[in-house]
Design an enzyme around this catalytic site. Structure first.
Site, PDB file in Angstrom:
ATOM      1  N   HIS A 133      -2.848  -4.706  -3.993  1.00  0.00           N
ATOM      2  CA  HIS A 133      -3.745  -5.066  -5.088  1.00  0.00           C
ATOM      3  C   HIS A 133      -4.729  -6.123  -4.623  1.00  0.00           C
ATOM      4  O   HIS A 133      -4.330  -7.138  -4.044  1.00  0.00           O
ATOM      5  CB  HIS A 133      -2.954  -5.606  -6.287  1.00  0.00           C
ATOM      6  N   SER A 134      -6.006  -5.865  -4.841  1.00  0.00           N
ATOM      7  CA  SER A 134      -7.037  -6.872  -4.648  1.00  0.00           C
ATOM      8  C   SER A 134      -7.019  -7.433  -3.222  1.00  0.00           C
ATOM      9  O   SER A 134      -7.184  -6.691  -2.258  1.00  0.00           O
ATOM     10  CB  SER A 134      -6.874  -7.976  -5.698  1.00  0.00           C
TER      11      SER A 134
END
Length: 355
Positions: free
Chosen positions: A188-189
């Site tokens: 994520h991210s």
């Protein structure tokens, strides 16, 4: 016991550390640094042969995926209920992976304003056009709201150098893959670049990568800054390119788009390939209202030009509306997990499933 939609999911739990090395700290004492905390949850009824490894984003820890800030079951519960073993980590120098003053680099903590304006109350701040579409965060998304307060209390200091993070995670993460692989890697991210690094380093031990709004776009910051970043395109440290790249300057660049919010910078043709990462199927998931909605296509294009098989899923195309960057803990998080699991089942079917 874990639970999915209120039903108990019997499982076992253990933890361990991998990686790290002995070094001399200030004052002459010998310590270990760079080790990686790993939590392992296994359902009693395991039906999937390849486990899922979650790597959280900036300022976060493994707790991101255990449950949501408003107390609902998280993605860990969802995938346990589907029969997957689950591994979660705290990135080096973060959470339960210790940071040592004088040995490890500087750290910073995300402010209340940054979290509100980018993640939880984006419709209030309207820093990018799609921000007004954000409706799925549970609660007001601002300081004083109990759900926001619970979320913000989970945020921890992170290393400020993406190069240091990448080097530490490559060292410890490859040792983890050597121990537990093959895995399905969910990033994520900020950890999106770590997924590319690990897939490149151990393609035979990464069966698939699910990248939830991976850090991007290539070569440059976007929306909140326009400084140079990710000298190797999608990472801050070298990947295996073909023809080989001896220096980041070997990657000739071309600007395909330039807007007020981002620049789409790609390899100039003919693009160098990523032969190891190209062995790993990739799913990139983009929310309707998050700031990545503007530029995730740039990261996808970079990967495809380099020979990587990428499926790009925009949630609104599936009738899933109103999500932001923290989609996996928003009100409809289980619905999004279902989209991810469907893709995994398609590219990695179990023996009794069709191809």
């Amino acid at each position: 016991m874990s639970s999915e939609r209120g039903r108990p999911i019997p499982h076992t739990r253990d933890y361990f550390y991998v990686g790290g090395s002995y070094t001399t700290a200030s004052g002459g004492s010998e310590i270990t640094h760079g080790q990686l905390y790993v939590e392992h949850l296994a359902p009693i009824e395991k039906t999937r042969s390849i486990p899922i490894l979650f790597i959280h984003g900036n300022g976060m820890t493994a707790s991101n995926f255990l449950n949501t800030p408003d107390g609902r079951p998280g993605w860990t519960d969802y995938f346990l209920a589907q029969g997957y073993e689950v591994y979660l980590v705290d990135q080096p120098c973060r959470g339960r992976s210790p940071w040592h003053q004088g040995v490890d680099g500087s750290k910073s903590t995300m402010s209340v304003y940054k979290v509100e304006s980018r993640f939880t109350a984006t419709a209030k701040y309207r820093l990018w056009p799609q921000a007004v579409l954000h409706t799925q965060w549970p609660g007001a998304g601002t300081k004083g709201d109990p759900v926001f307060d619970a979320f913000y209390k989970s945020i921890v200091p992170s290393l400020t150098s993406p190069i240091e993070v990448s080097q530490l995670m490559k060292s410890a993460g490859t040792q983890l893959l050597d121990r537990i692989g093959p895995v399905i890697l969910v990033t994520h991210s900020q950890s999106g670049s770590l997924g590319w690094i690990l897939g490149d380093s151990r393609p035979h031990l990464v069966s698939a990568i699910v990248a939830l709004e991976p850090v991007g776009p290539p070569f440059q910051q976007a929306v909140f800054a326009s400084t140079r970043s990710r000298a190797c395109g999608i990472t801050d440290i070298p990947l295996t390119f073909d023809p080989p790249v001896l220096s980041p300057s070997d990657l000739a660049r071309v600007v395909l788009e330039k807007t007020a919010f981002y620049s789409n910078i790609q390899q100039a043709p003919p693009a160098r390939r990523l032969p190891f990462l190209a062995r790993v199927p990739v799913l990139v998931v983009t929310s309707e209202s998050g700031y990545h909605a503007m530029y995730d296509h740039c990261t996808v294009l970079f990967l495809r030009d380099a020979g990587v098989d990428v499926t790009h899923t925009r949630l609104e195309a599936f009738g899933i509306h109103g999500n932001g960057h923290m989609m996996f803990m928003e009100r409809n998080s289980a619905e999004i997990a279902g989209v991810v699991e469907h893709w995994i089942s398609k590219v990695l079917p179990t023996p009794n499933e069709g191809s």
